[in-house]
Write a protein that holds these residues in place. Structure first.
Motif, PDB file in Angstrom:
ATOM      1  N   THR A 242     -50.600 -15.091  11.313  1.00 19.34           N
ATOM      2  CA  THR A 242     -49.764 -16.086  10.654  1.00 19.34           C
ATOM      3  C   THR A 242     -50.037 -16.087   9.157  1.00 19.34           C
ATOM      4  O   THR A 242     -51.190 -16.049   8.730  1.00 19.34           O
ATOM      5  N   VAL A 243     -48.949 -16.116   8.390  1.00 18.08           N
ATOM      6  CA  VAL A 243     -49.021 -16.241   6.937  1.00 18.08           C
ATOM      7  C   VAL A 243     -48.399 -17.584   6.579  1.00 18.08           C
ATOM      8  O   VAL A 243     -47.257 -17.862   6.955  1.00 18.08           O
ATOM      9  N   ALA A 244     -49.166 -18.414   5.873  1.00 19.96           N
ATOM     10  CA  ALA A 244     -48.653 -19.719   5.435  1.00 19.96           C
ATOM     11  C   ALA A 244     -47.957 -19.553   4.092  1.00 19.96           C
ATOM     12  O   ALA A 244     -48.438 -18.842   3.210  1.00 19.96           O
TER      13      ALA A 244
ATOM     14  N   SER B  71     -52.434 -10.682   1.646  1.00 18.38           N
ATOM     15  CA  SER B  71     -52.407  -9.401   2.335  1.00 18.38           C
ATOM     16  C   SER B  71     -52.891  -9.613   3.764  1.00 18.38           C
ATOM     17  O   SER B  71     -53.911 -10.272   3.989  1.00 18.38           O
ATOM     18  N   VAL B  72     -52.160  -9.069   4.715  1.00 18.73           N
ATOM     19  CA  VAL B  72     -52.517  -9.209   6.121  1.00 18.73           C
ATOM     20  C   VAL B  72     -52.469  -7.822   6.762  1.00 18.73           C
ATOM     21  O   VAL B  72     -51.583  -7.027   6.465  1.00 18.73           O
ATOM     22  N   THR B  73     -53.465  -7.536   7.614  1.00 17.91           N
ATOM     23  CA  THR B  73     -53.542  -6.240   8.291  1.00 17.91           C
ATOM     24  C   THR B  73     -53.348  -6.451   9.788  1.00 17.91           C
ATOM     25  O   THR B  73     -53.989  -7.315  10.393  1.00 17.91           O
TER      26      THR B  73
ATOM     27  N   VAL C 112     -46.135 -10.524  12.641  1.00 11.99           N
ATOM     28  CA  VAL C 112     -46.550 -11.454  11.601  1.00 11.99           C
ATOM     29  C   VAL C 112     -45.565 -12.612  11.623  1.00 11.99           C
ATOM     30  O   VAL C 112     -44.350 -12.402  11.701  1.00 11.99           O
ATOM     31  N   ARG C 113     -46.104 -13.808  11.567  1.00 14.74           N
ATOM     32  CA  ARG C 113     -45.275 -15.021  11.565  1.00 14.74           C
ATOM     33  C   ARG C 113     -45.521 -15.752  10.255  1.00 14.74           C
ATOM     34  O   ARG C 113     -46.654 -16.078   9.916  1.00 14.74           O
ATOM     35  N   TRP C 114     -44.451 -15.967   9.503  1.00 12.22           N
ATOM     36  CA  TRP C 114     -44.523 -16.722   8.261  1.00 12.22           C
ATOM     37  C   TRP C 114     -44.061 -18.143   8.555  1.00 12.22           C
ATOM     38  O   TRP C 114     -43.020 -18.344   9.173  1.00 12.22           O
ATOM     39  N   VAL C 115     -44.840 -19.117   8.108  1.00 13.09           N
ATOM     40  CA  VAL C 115     -44.508 -20.525   8.323  1.00 13.09           C
ATOM     41  C   VAL C 115     -44.412 -21.200   6.961  1.00 13.09           C
ATOM     42  O   VAL C 115     -45.368 -21.149   6.175  1.00 13.09           O
TER      43      VAL C 115
ATOM     44  N   MET D  43     -43.726 -14.722  -6.104  1.00 11.16           N
ATOM     45  CA  MET D  43     -44.419 -14.822  -4.815  1.00 11.16           C
ATOM     46  C   MET D  43     -44.340 -13.467  -4.122  1.00 11.16           C
ATOM     47  O   MET D  43     -43.252 -13.001  -3.778  1.00 11.16           O
ATOM     48  N   THR D  44     -45.488 -12.834  -3.928  1.00 11.76           N
ATOM     49  CA  THR D  44     -45.515 -11.512  -3.296  1.00 11.76           C
ATOM     50  C   THR D  44     -46.608 -11.455  -2.236  1.00 11.76           C
ATOM     51  O   THR D  44     -47.549 -12.255  -2.261  1.00 11.76           O
ATOM     52  N   GLY D  45     -46.466 -10.505  -1.344  1.00 14.15           N
ATOM     53  CA  GLY D  45     -47.460 -10.298  -0.307  1.00 14.15           C
ATOM     54  C   GLY D  45     -47.376  -8.884   0.219  1.00 14.15           C
ATOM     55  O   GLY D  45     -46.463  -8.127  -0.122  1.00 14.15           O
TER      56      GLY D  45
END
Length: 123
Positions: A45-47, A57-59, A66-69, A116-118
């Protein structure tokens, strides 16, 4: 020849135990043996909060999602820099999930707030 009360009792008891055992077996959740080396799929999860993606950054492994909330007070998006995905507008409280099947590094941004980047790294 009449049956003895003890023999009748034991037959009834045996039938009762067999019935209860069958009921327990039928009520138990089905499980299957995993293949050696198999792993379960995961979701990270990415907030979206304070105009940032956290973690930035998520691996994940191929096949994971991946779930963005959106925990922010403004509407945001999660949109890949290249071909890939676009969540569309995510108002406060909304979520978006994407499953990553291809290995690689995927950079994304919010189209409404380009600073806003990721990054999603898929192994």
């Amino acid at each position: 020849m009449p049956r003895s009360p003890a023999r009748t009792f034991f037959r009834l008891l045996t039938a009762l135990v067999a019935t209860l055992t069958l009921g327990v077996l039928l009520a138990a959740p089905a499980t299957s043996a995993a293949e050696p080396g198999a792993r379960s799929l995961a979701q990270k999860t990415v907030a979206i909060q304070n105009f940032t993606f956290t973690p930035q950054s998520v691996t994940v492994n191929a096949g994971d999602s991946v779930r963005w909330v959106n925990n922010d007070e403004d509407t945001h998006t999660t949109t890949s820099d290249g071909p890939g995905w676009d969540s569309g507008d995510l108002p406060p409280g909304a979520a978006f999930t994407r499953t990553f099947t291809t290995r690689g590094t995927f950079v994304y941004h919010c189209t409404l707030h380009p600073s806003m980047t990721g990054t999603v790294i898929v192994q």
